[in-house]
Scaffold this active site. Structure first.
Site, PDB file in Angstrom:
ATOM      1  CB  SER A   1      -0.922   0.018   1.204  1.00 28.36           C
ATOM      2  OG  SER A   1      -1.990  -0.863   0.979  1.00 28.36           O
TER       3      SER A   1
ATOM      4  CE  LYS B   1      -3.936   0.843  -0.910  1.00 30.28           C
ATOM      5  NZ  LYS B   1      -4.469   0.372   0.375  1.00 30.28           N
TER       6      LYS B   1
ATOM      7  CE1 TYR C   1      -4.127  -1.253  -4.805  1.00 29.99           C
ATOM      8  CE2 TYR C   1      -4.860  -3.538  -4.719  1.00 29.99           C
ATOM      9  CZ  TYR C   1      -4.488  -2.365  -4.078  1.00 29.99           C
ATOM     10  OH  TYR C   1      -4.450  -2.321  -2.705  1.00 29.99           O
TER      11      TYR C   1
ATOM     12  CE1 TYR D   1      -4.630   1.779   4.453  1.00 32.40           C
ATOM     13  CE2 TYR D   1      -3.134   0.654   5.910  1.00 32.40           C
ATOM     14  CZ  TYR D   1      -3.515   1.004   4.651  1.00 32.40           C
ATOM     15  OH  TYR D   1      -2.789   0.592   3.582  1.00 32.40           O
TER      16      TYR D   1
ATOM     17  CB  VAL E   1      -0.040  -5.881   4.194  1.00 35.59           C
ATOM     18  CG1 VAL E   1      -1.264  -5.259   4.814  1.00 35.59           C
ATOM     19  CG2 VAL E   1      -0.215  -6.093   2.703  1.00 35.59           C
TER      20      VAL E   1
HETATM   21  N1  GLN Z   1      -1.967  -5.446  -1.973  1.00 36.43           N
HETATM   22  C1  GLN Z   1      -2.569  -5.246  -0.685  1.00 36.43           C
HETATM   23  C2  GLN Z   1      -4.085  -5.307  -0.793  1.00 36.43           C
HETATM   24  O1  GLN Z   1      -4.622  -4.726  -1.669  1.00 36.43           O
HETATM   25  C3  GLN Z   1      -2.138  -3.919  -0.126  1.00 36.43           C
HETATM   26  C4  GLN Z   1      -2.741  -3.659   1.220  1.00 36.43           C
HETATM   27  C5  GLN Z   1      -1.841  -2.933   2.168  1.00 36.43           C
HETATM   28  O2  GLN Z   1      -0.634  -2.880   2.021  1.00 36.43           O
HETATM   29  N2  GLN Z   1      -2.420  -2.402   3.210  1.00 36.43           N
HETATM   30  O3  GLN Z   1      -4.735  -5.937  -0.013  1.00 36.43           O
END
Ligand code: GLN
Length: 427
Positions: A64, A67, A189, A241, A259
């Site tokens: 993420s 993003k 993505y 978050y 993550v």
């Molecule tokens: N690729 C992961 C997902 O879409 C990214 C989520 C994350 O890093 N919080 O679930």
């Protein structure tokens, strides 16, 4: 000095090395195969010098943390209005993978949760998935200052198991947020989440944002300053978050977690931080990463809202060089508040001079608001029958190519300005 900073980082990292709370992400099966002990901390200064502690060469997937960068790229390529029409800027307070849109607008609440991130991918122009992804990867690479690559195993693993993200993408398509084929957008993505980085790459990417879009290592401008400001704003309010409030209070830096175990944090104008440690808390944030950032912030005083001292005076000296001619020596960085102080002081004194000479030779940096205020002083004083001159040898306040924009009389030396002021008084 550099050794001292290295020592700080080593100590802050060592303080957390025994921390083994949390668990590897397993909902993307391939993520659970990494070494849980890996722990890297990198800090890049705004001039591109990087301090590294621990496993800073270990590659992991960006997840993420991608993003904010894709969001910035979309803003850069299609403009803020077009992006805002599809993605909000409100914190959701929800988990990253919440299947949600804003109740009223039916668009994702922000670009830091999966729904907004998937929408952001669809806003990057491209003829098909490969073309779109090439642009994204090129942008991340430009921010990091080296060519980055995709981890095909993680990509395959997420693609095989990513039903929740499929649910989100199809929901977005049903609300008209995605104009393209949801599976194609998801493919991009998944690829962007699987880009491999090190903690040092993250620190460099952060510093590119800290520098307003200019990579300090390569000198390349990758994004405009306004795009960066918007991106950092969303990182502040939504980057961690449902832990964002706690993060902003305790750490106080725009940030983003993934993550894969990475965290990127930006101290605007100053530095960028990258941390890697893959055990996650319940919200999907690196356990050690969060602690390291907390300690870096408190031990090195990095909170972006810490007010260490009242803004120092921008007026270095005020003196009368000859009857009716008063010199105001201005120094440092001049933004709205500093310019206001100069103007207020000069206007308050205006009965005691005929000509005010603003010597801005020692001004380092200035923005357009302060520029307009200092140059506007002349018109203000004219109403009271007074005059104002600027001593601006380097064109800091009035750049040579922008003279026509301002009603200012500019001299290169204080002597010239004072001589002209004397004659103005005599005439
Ligand atoms: N690729 C992961 C997902 O879409 C990214 C989520 C994350 O890093 N919080 O679930």
């Amino acid at each position: 000095m550099a050794e001292l900073v290295q020592h700080y980082l080593d100590r802050i990292r060592a303080e957390q090395i025994e921390l083994r709370d949390g668990a590897l992400a397993s909902y993307i099966p391939e993520l659970s195969t990494v070494d849980p002990e890996s722990f890297g901390l990198s800090l890049s200064t705004s001039d591109g010098y990087v301090y590294e502690s621990g496993d800073t060469a270990v590659e992991f997937t960006i997840q993420s943390i991608s993003k904010p960068f894709t969001y910035a790229l979309a803003l850069e390529l299609i403009g803020q209005d077009a992006v805002d029409a599809k993605i909000g800027v409100e914190p959701s307070g929800e988990a990253f993978n919440e299947i949600s849109v804003d109740n009223v607008t039916k668009t994702p609440k922000n670009a830091m949760i999966n729904a907004g991130a998937i929408a952001a991918v669809s806003l990057v122009p491209g003829a098909g998935a490969d073309d779109r992804f090439d642009r994204i990867l090129e942008f991340y690479s430009a921010c990091a200052g080296r060519r980055l690559h995709v981890d095909m195993d993680v990509y395959g693993s997420e693609k095989a198991t990513g039903n929740r993200n499929r649910a989100i993408a199809y929901m977005l398509a049903s609300f008209g947020v995605l104009d393209d084929d949801p599976d194609e957008v998801l493919d991009v993505y998944f690829r962007q989440c699987s880009v491999r980085v090190t903690s040092t790459d993250l620190a460099r990417m952060a510093t590119t944002l800290a520098r307003g879009g200019c990579n300090p290592m390569t000198g390349r401008r990758v994004s405009g300053a306004k795009v960066v400001r918007r991106t950092l704003s969303v990182m502040v309010t939504c980057g961690m978050y449902d832990a964002t409030g706690d993060w902003v209070s305790a750490v106080g830096m725009p940030a983003k977690s993934g993550v894969g175990g990475g965290i990127v944090a930006v101290l605007p104008g100053q530095l960028g931080i990258g941390v890697y440690s893959p055990r996650l808390d319940a919200r999907g944030n690196s356990v050690r990463g969060v602690e390291v950032c907390r300690n870096l912030s408190s031990q090195l005083g990095l909170h972006f809202l810490s007010v260490t001292r009242e803004s120092s005076s921008t007026l270095r000296a005020v003196f009368e060089v000859s009857p009716g001619v008063r010199v105001y020596e201005v120094h440092g960085d001049l933004l709205f508040a500093g310019a206001e102080q100069v103007l207020r002081t000069a206007e308050r004194d205006r009965d005691s001079y005929d000509v005010a000479v603003l010597d801005v030779t020692r001004v380092d940096d200035i923005n357009d608001a302060a520029r307009a205020m200092l140059t506007g002083m002349r018109a203000n004083l004219a109403a009271a029958g007074k005059e104002a001159y600027l001593v601006d040898p380097d064109g800091r306040v009035v750049p040579a190519d922008r003279r026509h924009e301002y009603d200012a009389i500019v001299f290169c030396t204080l002597e010239e300005a004072v001589e002209a002021a004397r004659q103005w008084g005599a005439s």
